[in-house]
Design a protein around this motif. Structure first.
Motif: not given
Length: 278
Positions: A88-101, A103-104, A106-112
């Motif tokens: 649940v957490i990972s799918s929702m977080a990844a969807y948000r990161l992909v659909r709203f790219p 700069r912030f 992208n930094l969060i994804f790099m942190a992951f």
């Protein structure tokens, strides 16, 4: 014809090499299964020989000593709830990161991604201190929350690549039909993530079910022990009950092996789809 004649022997050699490697990987399973049906003395005499007879007495002893139904239930609860939360957490977080790219994001994804390379041993002492301060020690709930933190990085990374393959037009059509943002994700996007979800569940299950170090740090009460912790009780400071320990290993590994073999084709499908489409 010349191409076929040179191609055939090469494949045959590769098959032989693969067969030999497969047999080498099966050798530890042979020793565990065979010696789990021997007495302690027979193991010391010759651990490589076959047992004189199929003796399942060790399994009965281990079942009672470990209180196997209880530790099995603990491992099952931890694995199931950790998987549910991570998906649940990972799918929702990844969807948000992909659909709203942004700069912030992208930094969060790099942190992951960066968190994936941090070894657990380097942070396990601070983890115990933080867990004790927030009341997560000696609790299955606390252990599940810790698994959320350690597993979400890889899961977000896998979901991130797979979500890119979902056509944006499908979501736009759902919004036109009046679907809410949560409805778009759970009714439209999430069902399309099934191959990757199955892959993530399998990988997380193999990790969490067989994990020893994190439960040892978080759980100290005997009634909360998982299967790996209960198996470790057969290894003392001066004596090692190999006959019982090997039988316990077989009982502990058997459920997850059956689960893996029944679902393994989804691993290849999910990882292949995510790597190609992402």
């Amino acid at each position: 014809m010349e191409v076929k004649s040179s191609y055939g022997p090469r494949i045959f050699v590769l098959e032989i090499v693969g067969l030999v490697l497969g047999l080498l990987f099966l050798v530890p399973f042979y020793f565990v299964i065979v010696n789990s049906m021997k007495s302690f003395g027979d193991i010391l005499i010759n651990s490589a020989s076959l047992p004189h007879s199929l003796n399942f007495a060790n399994y009965g002893k281990v079942w009672d000593i470990m209180k196997f139904p209880k530790v099995f239930w603990n491992s099952l609860l931890i694995t199931v709830f950790s998987n549910i939360g991570l998906v649940v957490i990972s799918s929702m977080a990844a969807y948000r990161l992909v659909r709203f790219p942004t700069r912030f994001n992208n930094l969060i994804f790099m942190a992951f991604v960066a968190a994936m390379v941090i070894p657990f041993q380097s942070i396990m002492i601070p983890l115990v201190r933080v867990a004790s301060q927030v009341g997560l020690m000696d609790s299955i709930t606390g252990l599940v929350i810790c698994y959320f933190g350690f597993g979400v990085s890889l899961n977000v990374f896998l979901y991130h690549g797979f979500i890119k393959s979902v056509p944006l037009e499908i979501e736009e059509s759902a919004r036109v039909d009046g679907c809410s943002p949560y409805g778009v994700f759970w009714k439209i996007v999430f069902p399309l993530l099934k191959p990757m979800t199955v892959t993530i569940v399998l990988l997380n299950s193999l990790w969490i079910w067989n994990d020893f170090l994190l439960p040892m740090l978080i759980l100290s009460k005997p009634e909360l022990r998982t299967i790996p912790l209960a198996t470790y009780s057969f290894f003392g400071q001066y004596t090692k009950q190999w006959d019982l320990a090997l039988a316990a290993l077989v009982l502990g590994v058997l459920p997850i092996v059956i689960f893996f073999l029944s679902m393994q084709r989804h691993i290849i499908e999910g990882i292949t789809a995510g790597s190609i489409k992402g």
